[in-house]
Design a protein around this motif. Sequence first.
Motif, PDB file in Angstrom:
ATOM      1  N   LEU A   1       0.858  -1.176   0.000  1.00 53.01           N
ATOM      2  CA  LEU A   1       0.000   0.000   0.000  1.00 53.01           C
ATOM      3  C   LEU A   1       0.898   1.231   0.000  1.00 53.01           C
ATOM      4  N   ARG A   2       0.603   2.187  -0.887  1.00 52.26           N
ATOM      5  CA  ARG A   2       1.456   3.359  -1.028  1.00 52.26           C
ATOM      6  C   ARG A   2       0.704   4.649  -0.739  1.00 52.26           C
ATOM      7  N   GLY A   3       1.402   5.546  -0.067  1.00 58.07           N
ATOM      8  CA  GLY A   3       0.946   6.905   0.122  1.00 58.07           C
ATOM      9  C   GLY A   3       1.984   7.808  -0.512  1.00 58.07           C
ATOM     10  N   PRO A   4       1.791   9.114  -0.419  1.00 58.81           N
ATOM     11  CA  PRO A   4       2.787  10.027  -0.997  1.00 58.81           C
ATOM     12  C   PRO A   4       4.192   9.847  -0.426  1.00 58.81           C
ATOM     13  N   ARG A   5       4.279   9.534   0.880  1.00 51.28           N
ATOM     14  CA  ARG A   5       5.596   9.413   1.518  1.00 51.28           C
ATOM     15  C   ARG A   5       5.843   8.070   2.178  1.00 51.28           C
ATOM     16  N   VAL A   6       4.819   7.240   2.299  1.00 56.34           N
ATOM     17  CA  VAL A   6       4.983   5.965   3.003  1.00 56.34           C
ATOM     18  C   VAL A   6       4.666   4.784   2.103  1.00 56.34           C
ATOM     19  N   LEU A   7       5.289   3.675   2.428  1.00 56.74           N
ATOM     20  CA  LEU A   7       5.003   2.392   1.801  1.00 56.74           C
ATOM     21  C   LEU A   7       4.698   1.411   2.920  1.00 56.74           C
TER      22      LEU A   7
ATOM     23  N   VAL B   1      -2.494   5.977   8.422  1.00 61.06           N
ATOM     24  CA  VAL B   1      -3.898   5.701   8.743  1.00 61.06           C
ATOM     25  C   VAL B   1      -4.765   5.930   7.506  1.00 61.06           C
ATOM     26  N   ARG B   2      -4.533   6.999   6.775  1.00 64.46           N
ATOM     27  CA  ARG B   2      -5.327   7.261   5.551  1.00 64.46           C
ATOM     28  C   ARG B   2      -5.157   6.144   4.525  1.00 64.46           C
ATOM     29  N   VAL B   3      -3.922   5.724   4.302  1.00 60.11           N
ATOM     30  CA  VAL B   3      -3.644   4.670   3.325  1.00 60.11           C
ATOM     31  C   VAL B   3      -4.343   3.373   3.737  1.00 60.11           C
ATOM     32  N   LEU B   4      -4.237   3.034   5.001  1.00 64.15           N
ATOM     33  CA  LEU B   4      -4.857   1.801   5.489  1.00 64.15           C
ATOM     34  C   LEU B   4      -6.383   1.892   5.440  1.00 64.15           C
ATOM     35  N   CYS B   5      -6.939   3.022   5.832  1.00 68.62           N
ATOM     36  CA  CYS B   5      -8.402   3.199   5.779  1.00 68.62           C
ATOM     37  C   CYS B   5      -8.912   3.118   4.345  1.00 68.62           C
ATOM     38  N   ALA B   6      -8.217   3.755   3.414  1.00 69.42           N
ATOM     39  CA  ALA B   6      -8.631   3.703   2.010  1.00 69.42           C
ATOM     40  C   ALA B   6      -8.646   2.256   1.521  1.00 69.42           C
ATOM     41  N   HIS B   7      -7.636   1.489   1.883  1.00 68.79           N
ATOM     42  CA  HIS B   7      -7.563   0.073   1.499  1.00 68.79           C
ATOM     43  C   HIS B   7      -8.732  -0.712   2.093  1.00 68.79           C
TER      44      HIS B   7
ATOM     45  N   THR C   1      -2.779  11.642  23.312  1.00 74.49           N
ATOM     46  CA  THR C   1      -3.431  12.731  22.579  1.00 74.49           C
ATOM     47  C   THR C   1      -2.905  12.897  21.155  1.00 74.49           C
ATOM     48  N   ALA C   2      -1.633  12.583  20.923  1.00 73.78           N
ATOM     49  CA  ALA C   2      -1.092  12.693  19.563  1.00 73.78           C
ATOM     50  C   ALA C   2      -1.777  11.686  18.644  1.00 73.78           C
ATOM     51  N   ALA C   3      -1.916  10.452  19.095  1.00 66.36           N
ATOM     52  CA  ALA C   3      -2.585   9.430  18.280  1.00 66.36           C
ATOM     53  C   ALA C   3      -4.049   9.794  18.051  1.00 66.36           C
ATOM     54  N   ILE C   4      -4.726  10.238  19.101  1.00 63.84           N
ATOM     55  CA  ILE C   4      -6.137  10.596  18.977  1.00 63.84           C
ATOM     56  C   ILE C   4      -6.312  11.735  17.978  1.00 63.84           C
ATOM     57  N   GLY C   5      -5.437  12.728  18.020  1.00 68.86           N
ATOM     58  CA  GLY C   5      -5.489  13.824  17.054  1.00 68.86           C
ATOM     59  C   GLY C   5      -5.278  13.332  15.635  1.00 68.86           C
ATOM     60  N   CYS C   6      -4.361  12.415  15.457  1.00 68.88           N
ATOM     61  CA  CYS C   6      -4.097  11.823  14.149  1.00 68.88           C
ATOM     62  C   CYS C   6      -5.363  11.142  13.626  1.00 68.88           C
ATOM     63  N   TYR C   7      -5.992  10.327  14.443  1.00 69.82           N
ATOM     64  CA  TYR C   7      -7.173   9.578  14.009  1.00 69.82           C
ATOM     65  C   TYR C   7      -8.340  10.516  13.704  1.00 69.82           C
ATOM     66  N   ARG C   8      -8.482  11.564  14.486  1.00 66.13           N
ATOM     67  CA  ARG C   8      -9.562  12.530  14.232  1.00 66.13           C
ATOM     68  C   ARG C   8      -9.370  13.234  12.886  1.00 66.13           C
ATOM     69  N   LYS C   9      -8.121  13.512  12.485  1.00 67.07           N
ATOM     70  CA  LYS C   9      -7.856  14.159  11.196  1.00 67.07           C
ATOM     71  C   LYS C   9      -8.396  13.328  10.036  1.00 67.07           C
ATOM     72  N   VAL C  10      -8.416  12.022  10.206  1.00 66.46           N
ATOM     73  CA  VAL C  10      -8.860  11.108   9.163  1.00 66.46           C
ATOM     74  C   VAL C  10     -10.377  10.908   9.216  1.00 66.46           C
ATOM     75  N   GLY C  11     -10.997  11.340  10.307  1.00 62.33           N
ATOM     76  CA  GLY C  11     -12.450  11.236  10.422  1.00 62.33           C
ATOM     77  C   GLY C  11     -12.957  10.353  11.535  1.00 62.33           C
ATOM     78  N   PHE C  12     -12.058   9.713  12.278  1.00 59.56           N
ATOM     79  CA  PHE C  12     -12.508   8.890  13.408  1.00 59.56           C
ATOM     80  C   PHE C  12     -13.195   9.775  14.442  1.00 59.56           C
ATOM     81  N   ARG C  13     -14.227   9.246  15.052  1.00 65.00           N
ATOM     82  CA  ARG C  13     -14.966   9.942  16.099  1.00 65.00           C
ATOM     83  C   ARG C  13     -14.913   9.139  17.391  1.00 65.00           C
TER      84      ARG C  13
ATOM     85  N   VAL D   1     -12.040  11.106   5.772  1.00 66.43           N
ATOM     86  CA  VAL D   1     -11.414  12.311   5.227  1.00 66.43           C
ATOM     87  C   VAL D   1     -10.189  11.884   4.448  1.00 66.43           C
ATOM     88  N   ARG D   2     -10.324  11.855   3.140  1.00 69.31           N
ATOM     89  CA  ARG D   2      -9.205  11.428   2.302  1.00 69.31           C
ATOM     90  C   ARG D   2      -8.222  12.549   2.143  1.00 69.31           C
TER      91      ARG D   2
END
Length: 173
Positions: A11-17, A105-111, A130-142, A172-173
Amino acid sequence: MAHSPELAPELRGPRVLLTPLTAEHRTRLREIHREPEVRRWWQMPDDDWPDAAEPNTTRYTVLADGVIVGYAQWYAEPDPEYRRAGLDLFLSAAAQGRGLGTEVVRVLCAHLIDDHHHHRLVIDPTVSNTAAIGCYRKVGFRDVGVMREYAMRHDGSWDDGLLMDLLAREFVR
Protein backbone atom coordinates in the motif's frame (compact mmCIF):
# COMPACT_ATOMS: atom_id res chain seq x y z
CA MET A 1 -15.34 -10.73 2.09
CA ALA A 2 -12.62 -12.56 4.01
CA HIS A 3 -9.05 -11.38 3.78
CA SER A 4 -5.87 -13.38 3.44
CA PRO A 5 -2.92 -11.94 5.37
CA GLU A 6 -0.46 -13.92 3.21
CA LEU A 7 -1.66 -12.15 0.06
CA ALA A 8 -1.63 -8.61 1.40
CA PRO A 9 -0.76 -6.04 -1.25
CA GLU A 10 1.75 -3.26 -0.82
CA LEU A 11 0.00 0.00 0.00
CA ARG A 12 1.46 3.36 -1.03
CA GLY A 13 0.95 6.91 0.12
CA PRO A 14 2.79 10.03 -1.00
CA ARG A 15 5.60 9.41 1.52
CA VAL A 16 4.98 5.97 3.00
CA LEU A 17 5.00 2.39 1.80
CA LEU A 18 3.21 -0.31 3.76
CA THR A 19 4.76 -3.61 2.76
CA PRO A 20 3.77 -7.01 4.13
CA LEU A 21 5.88 -7.88 7.16
CA THR A 22 8.74 -10.30 6.50
CA ALA A 23 11.44 -11.93 8.62
CA GLU A 24 13.95 -9.36 7.33
CA HIS A 25 11.99 -6.61 9.11
CA ARG A 26 12.00 -8.36 12.51
CA THR A 27 15.12 -6.88 14.08
CA ARG A 28 14.38 -3.25 13.19
CA LEU A 29 10.71 -3.52 14.19
CA ARG A 30 11.70 -5.00 17.56
CA GLU A 31 14.13 -2.10 18.07
CA ILE A 32 11.41 0.44 17.30
CA HIS A 33 8.90 -1.42 19.48
CA ARG A 34 11.31 -1.07 22.43
CA GLU A 35 11.84 2.70 22.04
CA PRO A 36 10.48 4.53 25.11
CA GLU A 37 8.19 6.66 22.93
CA VAL A 38 6.60 3.51 21.47
CA ARG A 39 6.76 1.29 24.53
CA ARG A 40 4.82 3.94 26.46
CA TRP A 41 1.73 2.97 24.42
CA TRP A 42 2.50 -0.63 23.42
CA GLN A 43 3.31 -3.56 25.68
CA MET A 44 6.82 -5.01 25.45
CA PRO A 45 6.91 -7.41 22.51
CA ASP A 46 6.74 -11.11 23.25
CA ASP A 47 9.91 -13.03 22.45
CA ASP A 48 8.36 -14.33 19.23
CA TRP A 49 6.99 -10.96 18.05
CA PRO A 50 6.52 -10.23 15.18
CA ASP A 51 7.05 -13.82 14.01
CA ALA A 52 4.11 -15.33 15.92
CA ALA A 53 1.13 -16.11 13.73
CA GLU A 54 -1.86 -13.84 14.32
CA PRO A 55 -4.82 -15.38 12.50
CA ASN A 56 -7.05 -12.87 10.73
CA THR A 57 -4.49 -10.08 11.23
CA THR A 58 -2.68 -8.46 8.32
CA ARG A 59 0.64 -6.97 9.35
CA TYR A 60 2.70 -4.35 7.57
CA THR A 61 6.11 -2.80 7.91
CA VAL A 62 5.98 0.95 7.34
CA LEU A 63 8.76 2.51 5.29
CA ALA A 64 9.51 6.15 4.54
CA ASP A 65 12.30 7.00 2.10
CA GLY A 66 13.13 3.28 1.98
CA VAL A 67 13.79 3.12 5.74
CA ILE A 68 11.74 1.06 8.21
CA VAL A 69 9.96 3.57 10.45
CA GLY A 70 7.11 1.56 11.94
CA TYR A 71 4.46 -1.11 11.96
CA ALA A 72 0.75 -1.23 11.11
CA GLN A 73 -1.84 -3.98 11.35
CA TRP A 74 -5.50 -4.60 10.73
CA TYR A 75 -7.99 -7.34 11.48
CA ALA A 76 -11.54 -8.02 10.39
CA GLU A 77 -14.59 -9.12 12.34
CA PRO A 78 -16.10 -11.73 10.01
CA ASP A 79 -19.60 -11.91 11.52
CA PRO A 80 -21.75 -10.15 8.89
CA GLU A 81 -24.03 -8.68 11.58
CA TYR A 82 -21.07 -6.94 13.24
CA ARG A 83 -18.70 -6.62 10.29
CA ARG A 84 -15.90 -4.11 10.81
CA ALA A 85 -12.14 -3.80 10.61
CA GLY A 86 -9.82 -2.62 13.35
CA LEU A 87 -6.38 -1.13 12.91
CA ASP A 88 -3.38 -0.07 14.91
CA LEU A 89 0.12 1.24 14.30
CA PHE A 90 3.29 2.61 15.79
CA LEU A 91 6.08 4.75 14.40
CA SER A 92 9.65 5.24 15.58
CA ALA A 93 10.36 8.34 17.63
CA ALA A 94 12.31 9.79 14.67
CA ALA A 95 9.25 9.40 12.40
CA GLN A 96 6.76 10.96 14.81
CA GLY A 97 5.50 14.52 14.47
CA ARG A 98 5.92 14.61 10.68
CA GLY A 99 2.40 13.63 9.60
CA LEU A 100 3.49 10.13 8.63
CA GLY A 101 1.08 8.52 11.11
CA THR A 102 -1.87 10.34 9.57
CA GLU A 103 -0.71 9.23 6.13
CA VAL A 104 -0.39 5.60 7.25
CA VAL A 105 -3.90 5.70 8.74
CA ARG A 106 -5.33 7.26 5.55
CA VAL A 107 -3.64 4.67 3.33
CA LEU A 108 -4.86 1.80 5.49
CA CYS A 109 -8.40 3.20 5.78
CA ALA A 110 -8.63 3.70 2.01
CA HIS A 111 -7.56 0.07 1.50
CA LEU A 112 -10.08 -1.25 4.03
CA ILE A 113 -12.94 0.85 2.63
CA ASP A 114 -12.18 0.68 -1.09
CA ASP A 115 -10.71 -2.82 -1.45
CA HIS A 116 -12.38 -4.73 1.40
CA HIS A 117 -15.66 -2.77 1.42
CA HIS A 118 -15.74 -2.15 5.16
CA HIS A 119 -18.34 0.42 6.13
CA ARG A 120 -16.99 0.85 9.68
CA LEU A 121 -13.46 0.91 11.11
CA VAL A 122 -12.42 0.98 14.77
CA ILE A 123 -9.33 1.94 16.73
CA ASP A 124 -8.73 2.08 20.49
CA PRO A 125 -5.89 4.35 21.66
CA THR A 126 -5.11 4.99 25.29
CA VAL A 127 -7.07 8.05 26.46
CA SER A 128 -3.87 9.91 27.33
CA ASN A 129 -2.31 9.34 23.88
CA THR A 130 -3.43 12.73 22.58
CA ALA A 131 -1.09 12.69 19.56
CA ALA A 132 -2.58 9.43 18.28
CA ILE A 133 -6.14 10.60 18.98
CA GLY A 134 -5.49 13.82 17.05
CA CYS A 135 -4.10 11.82 14.15
CA TYR A 136 -7.17 9.58 14.01
CA ARG A 137 -9.56 12.53 14.23
CA LYS A 138 -7.86 14.16 11.20
CA VAL A 139 -8.86 11.11 9.16
CA GLY A 140 -12.45 11.24 10.42
CA PHE A 141 -12.51 8.89 13.41
CA ARG A 142 -14.97 9.94 16.10
CA ASP A 143 -14.99 9.21 19.80
CA VAL A 144 -17.46 6.49 20.76
CA GLY A 145 -16.67 6.24 24.45
CA VAL A 146 -14.12 5.55 27.13
CA MET A 147 -13.39 1.94 28.05
CA ARG A 148 -12.38 2.09 31.68
CA GLU A 149 -9.24 0.24 32.83
CA TYR A 150 -8.87 -1.11 29.32
CA ALA A 151 -5.13 -1.74 28.93
CA MET A 152 -2.59 -2.84 31.53
CA ARG A 153 0.54 -0.70 31.82
CA HIS A 154 4.02 -2.12 32.27
CA ASP A 155 3.79 -1.51 36.03
CA GLY A 156 0.52 -3.45 36.38
CA SER A 157 -1.75 -0.39 36.66
CA TRP A 158 -4.51 0.28 34.13
CA ASP A 159 -5.07 2.86 31.39
CA ASP A 160 -8.45 3.82 30.03
CA GLY A 161 -8.93 3.32 26.30
CA LEU A 162 -10.83 5.52 23.88
CA LEU A 163 -12.97 3.57 21.45
CA MET A 164 -13.12 5.48 18.15
CA ASP A 165 -14.84 4.57 14.93
CA LEU A 166 -14.96 5.78 11.36
CA LEU A 167 -17.84 5.26 8.97
CA ALA A 168 -16.79 4.98 5.34
CA ARG A 169 -18.93 7.97 4.39
CA GLU A 170 -17.07 10.13 6.98
CA PHE A 171 -13.56 9.20 5.83
CA VAL A 172 -11.41 12.31 5.23
CA ARG A 173 -9.20 11.43 2.30
